[in-house]
Design a protein around this motif. Structure first.
Motif, PDB file in Angstrom:
ATOM      1  N   VAL A  79      37.421  43.808  45.662  1.00  0.00           N
ATOM      2  CA  VAL A  79      38.103  43.151  46.782  1.00  0.00           C
ATOM      3  C   VAL A  79      37.423  41.825  47.115  1.00  0.00           C
ATOM      4  O   VAL A  79      36.192  41.743  47.209  1.00  0.00           O
ATOM      5  CB  VAL A  79      38.074  44.073  48.030  1.00  0.00           C
ATOM      6  N   ALA A  80      38.246  40.779  47.296  1.00  0.00           N
ATOM      7  CA  ALA A  80      37.728  39.474  47.723  1.00  0.00           C
ATOM      8  C   ALA A  80      38.030  39.300  49.210  1.00  0.00           C
ATOM      9  O   ALA A  80      39.127  39.628  49.668  1.00  0.00           O
ATOM     10  CB  ALA A  80      38.377  38.357  46.929  1.00  0.00           C
ATOM     11  N   ARG A 117      41.262  40.774  53.345  1.00  0.00           N
ATOM     12  CA  ARG A 117      40.830  41.345  52.062  1.00  0.00           C
ATOM     13  C   ARG A 117      41.972  41.317  51.048  1.00  0.00           C
ATOM     14  O   ARG A 117      43.102  41.662  51.370  1.00  0.00           O
ATOM     15  CB  ARG A 117      40.347  42.788  52.256  1.00  0.00           C
ATOM     16  N   GLN A 118      41.635  40.891  49.851  1.00  0.00           N
ATOM     17  CA  GLN A 118      42.627  40.834  48.773  1.00  0.00           C
ATOM     18  C   GLN A 118      42.103  41.607  47.560  1.00  0.00           C
ATOM     19  O   GLN A 118      40.979  41.391  47.117  1.00  0.00           O
ATOM     20  CB  GLN A 118      42.894  39.370  48.393  1.00  0.00           C
ATOM     21  N   VAL A 119      42.953  42.494  47.023  1.00  0.00           N
ATOM     22  CA  VAL A 119      42.556  43.299  45.868  1.00  0.00           C
ATOM     23  C   VAL A 119      42.624  42.447  44.601  1.00  0.00           C
ATOM     24  O   VAL A 119      43.651  41.851  44.293  1.00  0.00           O
ATOM     25  CB  VAL A 119      43.472  44.542  45.721  1.00  0.00           C
ATOM     26  N   LEU A 120      41.490  42.391  43.865  1.00  0.00           N
ATOM     27  CA  LEU A 120      41.430  41.597  42.632  1.00  0.00           C
ATOM     28  C   LEU A 120      41.600  42.465  41.390  1.00  0.00           C
ATOM     29  O   LEU A 120      42.212  42.048  40.408  1.00  0.00           O
ATOM     30  CB  LEU A 120      40.084  40.858  42.539  1.00  0.00           C
ATOM     31  N   ALA A 121      40.995  43.647  41.413  1.00  0.00           N
ATOM     32  CA  ALA A 121      41.056  44.531  40.242  1.00  0.00           C
ATOM     33  C   ALA A 121      40.901  45.978  40.695  1.00  0.00           C
ATOM     34  O   ALA A 121      40.299  46.256  41.726  1.00  0.00           O
ATOM     35  CB  ALA A 121      39.958  44.162  39.248  1.00  0.00           C
ATOM     36  N   GLU A 153      38.531  47.850  35.138  1.00  0.00           N
ATOM     37  CA  GLU A 153      38.216  46.416  35.306  1.00  0.00           C
ATOM     38  C   GLU A 153      37.301  46.208  36.518  1.00  0.00           C
ATOM     39  O   GLU A 153      36.360  45.420  36.479  1.00  0.00           O
ATOM     40  CB  GLU A 153      39.523  45.647  35.494  1.00  0.00           C
ATOM     41  N   ALA A 154      37.572  46.949  37.598  1.00  0.00           N
ATOM     42  CA  ALA A 154      36.770  46.818  38.819  1.00  0.00           C
ATOM     43  C   ALA A 154      35.382  47.418  38.635  1.00  0.00           C
ATOM     44  O   ALA A 154      34.390  46.896  39.155  1.00  0.00           O
ATOM     45  CB  ALA A 154      37.483  47.497  39.990  1.00  0.00           C
ATOM     46  N   THR A 183      28.887  41.280  41.372  1.00  0.00           N
ATOM     47  CA  THR A 183      29.849  40.417  42.067  1.00  0.00           C
ATOM     48  C   THR A 183      29.160  39.357  42.923  1.00  0.00           C
ATOM     49  O   THR A 183      28.071  39.593  43.459  1.00  0.00           O
ATOM     50  CB  THR A 183      30.760  41.266  42.987  1.00  0.00           C
ATOM     51  N   ILE A 215      32.961  38.808  46.925  1.00  0.00           N
ATOM     52  CA  ILE A 215      33.687  39.881  46.221  1.00  0.00           C
ATOM     53  C   ILE A 215      32.884  41.175  46.305  1.00  0.00           C
ATOM     54  O   ILE A 215      31.677  41.184  46.082  1.00  0.00           O
ATOM     55  CB  ILE A 215      33.951  39.518  44.739  1.00  0.00           C
TER      56      ILE A 215
END
Length: 345
Positions: A41-42, A48-52, A56-57, A64, A68
């Motif tokens: 999460v960024a 908060r925005q989900v990146l992976a 992958e996460a 990070t 992130i």
């Protein structure tokens, strides 16, 4: 009418929403997803925005930058971060259904025996918010027993010990129900933490979760007199001068670090045996204890439990998949196994 329409385009799912990994079984297809329960999460301007999500996460854990975070939304088998858990479930549903817009699957999710009504409600609401048409819950120990092939619907006692990432579930089952269950919040994660603490204490070396998990899997043992003695090189940060260094860790060291979590599991098993009705106890003496979950793969754990209980101990054929296979079996045979599902909240 809409329910029938959704059922045509949505493959019903059984989900083992684990602290470490999430496995998904799709009706008529089997297990089609097995990924770490991790979300990257960024954070920007308080949002908060989900990146992976998933594999992958997990690769980002401990690597990070400041803005992130690699978050594990489940802790000790229950949801610790409601919003992120919802995003993770939504991602897995969409991944399975190729992002189909009309997807509304029926889902069965397993929950720890020791989870509270509030925690179970949180899991159910997360799945519903993620797009599930209907959500049923099943206790992990029941799902593990079904997945391990134990005769849970027969009038005979069966004992299962499911060791997951966050919890160890001990249960005695008979006639499609749980006669006695005990859940302790000790599992693979607590073992990793114990290894990190041991390496820090004895070598002044700081290692990460991924390194601790690797040590546990490759050279770990539950017994102070291990059946196989191995060693491996471990890299980390020296706590005295702050520079990277490498030390050698042996199987005996790992076994020493795991004394406490293993003792907690054994104590839970002994408590369950003490609370088992005599008639079912005699069945367990004959059939023994079945170990499932990733923790069952810890070398010599079955021997330690056998020594402490004087009972036969066996490891399931596929311990990592037992819970999701059992949940999937309940999904495929809902009409006959409705009694093992928990009522909706």
């Amino acid at each position: 009418m809409f329910s029938k329409l959704f059922s045509l385009v949505s493959a019903d799912m059984a989900v083992d929403l684990g602290t470490a990994n999430t496995l998904v079984y799709v009706k008529g297809k089997g297990i089609i997803l097995d990924e770490p329960s991790v979300v990257a999460v960024a954070t920007a301007n308080g949002k908060r925005q989900v990146l992976a999500v998933g594999e992958e996460a997990k690769m980002m854990v401990g690597r990070t930058p400041g803005n992130i975070q690699a978050i594990r939304p489940l802790r000790d088998g229950v949801i610790a971060d409601f919003d992120i858990a919802e995003e993770m479930i939504k991602h897995f549903i969409h991944k399975i259904h190729k992002r189909h817009i009309f997807v509304r699957p029926q889902i069965i999710i397993c929950v720890p025996s020791g989870s509270t009504a509030v925690e179970r409600r949180a899991i159910q609401e997360s799945a519903e918010s993620a797009g599930a048409r209907r959500v049923f819950l099943i206790e992990e120990s029941m799902a593990a027993a079904i997945g391990a092939g134990l005769p849970v619907t027969e009038p005979t006692g069966s004992m299962v010990v499911d060791i997951g990432g966050g919890t160890t579930e001990v249960a005695v089952l008979s006639l499609g129900g749980i006669v006695y269950a005990r859940s302790v919040r000790v599992g693979g994660d607590k073992m990793d933490e114990a290894i990190i603490a041991y390496v820090r204490r004895t070598h002044n070396l700081l290692i990460g979760e991924a390194s601790a998990e690797k040590i546990k899997k490759e050279i770990g043992s539950a017994s102070l007199t291990p059946s196989v003695e191995k060693e491996m090189k471990v890299k980390g940060r020296d706590l005295i001068n702050g520079i990277p260094k490498e030390v050698i860790i042996r199987t005996k060291d790992v076994a020493e670090s795991l004394i406490e979590p293993v003792a907690t599991m054994v104590a839970a098993i002994r408590t369950a045996l003490e609370n088992t009705p005599p008639e079912l106890s005699s069945d367990i003496v004959d059939k023994g204890i079945m170990l499932t979950g990733g923790g069952a793969l810890l070398r010599d754990l079955d021997q330690v439990i056998r020594k402490e209980t004087n009972l036969p101990v066996s490891i399931a054929e596929d311990p990592l998949s037992c819970v999701v296979l059992g949940t999937g079996y309940a999904l495929e045979h809902m009409s006959t196994l409705k009694s093992v599902l928990l009522s909706q909240y």
